[in-house]
Design a protein around this motif. Structure first.
Motif: not given
Length: 496
Positions: A348, A494, A340-341, A366, A488, A338, A350, A467
């Motif tokens: 970043t 993302s 996201c930020y 991504p 998600c 997954s 992961s 997500c």
């Protein structure tokens, strides 16, 4: 309508008196209508008789009907329908059996370890936590002409056929693997349940090494990564394999011999990215952080790479940690990525669920993050990015872009919130100095907490990454990051 000689070869019906014409119409049209009605009824009945009945289970898998008994419906494929054939040697058995103990479930599974000769454990009861032990039959009558290989390849190639000849009841699939192959059993079942086991299937995957696939075949399932053969195909293989083996004495290994016989049978390889040969050296970190969007089914060649958790004494110890926690809690989601930020701190994130989290300073797309970092070397020990069968990216040279890796340290289930809770701790390694004036995870972020509800039906839906959402930390504590992971939501993605 008029014809030259009248209707159906008679005179024109219009020349007859009206009562006679009415009787002729009835005599002619009624038989035609009766014939049409009976013909249509026969078509409907025939269609109904030939339709294959099926039911859909709660897991969205088909339950097929036995051709020999149309009144008996198949249940959903489970572990009880799979028989494992594990290739082993007495020379390596004492060390390699520790891998089998990691994933084998004695009360739920059937299978055999096939050895080249008897060992002391044959004289005792079935070893605790292991399949039954058997000795392969003699193969001295078969030819073997490869100069660099070993004729044990013939013995190993016959394991599926020998297992089939044991005539175990209620078998749908035969699964082949090596003694150092680790399977995730529930994910294997999820995958095989999607196929009609009454058909001929040969399911597995290729090597990660381009040259390995060139030397052997891109159409071959590499045996160490494991492969599955449906019962009808196993029956066909067992009936012709001995003759087939003598036609290919110059081949190197067991899996290319099986592939040669599959080619004669005309059955192609059905590829699945969850089987992993791992023809690499070094560290699997980059590959496991960016696992394909597919269930993790098998891991191989674990004896030639570093333990997946760096503080583990052995690879087997590291794997036990993975199976005792994440695999037990939510096997379908293990190693699933997954992205996201953290826009506030420009990070970043992961996540490879159940394994590790990497945090990178700055924003990376991504598209970049789903490519494995080359923390490993090719099977031919060359740092050549063109040698792999997949896209990859180099290890960052800029010290400020080097990722911070947090490895899973704890996994539990919160019954009150009905969610899994996994903790990931920073792997403290020496890092070169960085001049960027921004948030430094090494100084501020000690651990990461991830919340995720178990999702056993993950692979019943179309493939998609979960997500992740970065949550506000309790009390504003910056020493930890809290992340929620799940399906998600509508419109969620993302976003950079």
């Amino acid at each position: 309508m008029k014809y030259k000689n009248g209707l159906l070869g008679h005179k024109d019906i219009g020349t007859y008196p009206y009562p006679l014409r009415r009787r002729l119409v009835l005599y002619i049209l009624l038989p035609m209508l009766s014939f049409y009605f009976l013909y249509t009824l026969n078509l409907l009945l025939s269609s109904a008789n030939h339709r294959q009945p099926c039911t859909t289970s709660t897991a969205n898998h088909l339950s097929f009907t036995d051709d020999s008994n149309p009144n008996t419906k198949f249940t959903q494929t489970g572990l009880q329908h799979i028989v494992f054939g594990i290739a082993a040697s007495t020379r390596l058995w004492d060390k390699r059996k520790e891998y089998i103990k990691v994933w084998w479930q004695p009360n739920r599974m059937r299978g055999f370890v096939w050895l080249d000769k008897p060992i002391g454990e044959f004289n005792s009861t079935v070893p605790l936590g292991l399949p039954m032990l058997r000795v392969s039959s003699d193969t001295s009558r078969f030819l073997y002409k490869h100069r660099q290989g070993h004729r044990s390849a013939i013995r190993l190639s016959r394991i599926v056929a020998e297992t089939h000849r044991l005539s175990l009841p209620n078998v749908r699939w035969y699964v082949m693997g090596d003694e150092d192959t680790v399977f995730v059993p529930d994910n294997l079942v999820r995958t095989l349940a999607k196929f009609d086991h009454r058909q001929m299937y040969y399911i597995g995957s290729n090597s990660e090494s381009h040259l390995q696939n060139i030397y052997f075949s891109y159409n071959m399932a590499f045996g160490g990564g494991g492969f599955a053969i449906s019962r009808p195909l196993a029956e066909a293989l067992a009936s012709m394999q001995d003759g087939c083996l003598n036609r290919y004495p110059v081949l190197y290994g067991s899996d290319d011999r099986i592939h040669a016989c599959m080619a004669e049978l005309g059955v192609p390889l059905t590829r699945h990215p969850g089987f992993h040969q791992y023809d690499v050296y070094g560290d699997l970190l980059g590959l496991l952080l960016a696992h394909p969007v597919a269930p993790l089914i098998s891991l191989h060649h674990l004896n030639v790479v570093r333990p997946i958790f760096p503080n583990s004494s052995t690879q087997a110890v590291a794997l036990k940690k993975l199976f005792a926690g994440p695999v037990r809690l939510d096997s379908a989601s293990v190693m699933q990525q997954s992205i996201c930020y953290d826009n506030v701190n420009q990070l970043t994130v992961s996540l490879s669920w159940g394994f590790a989290v990497q945090v990178v300073r700055g924003i990376m797309s991504p598209r970049e993050m789903e490519m494995p970092i080359r923390t490993f070397l090719n099977w031919y020990r060359r740092a050549d990015y063109t040698a792999y069968t997949f896209n990859s990216r180099p290890v960052a040279r800029n010290p400020c872009q080097k990722p911070y890796v947090y490895y899973m340290s704890e996994a539990r289930f919160d019954a009150a919130k009905r969610t899994t809770v996994t903790r990931y701790d920073l792997n403290n390694t020496d890092r070169p100095a960085c001049q960027w004036k921004m948030f430094d995870p090494a100084e501020m972020l000690d651990h990461i907490i991830v919340y995720k509800k178990p999702d056993p039906g993950l692979w019943d839906r179309s493939p998609r990454r979960n997500c992740c959402r970065i949550l506000a930390t309790p009390g504003g504590d910056q020493s930890s990051m809290h992340i929620d992971v799940g399906v998600c939501r509508e419109g969620e993605f993302s976003q950079i």
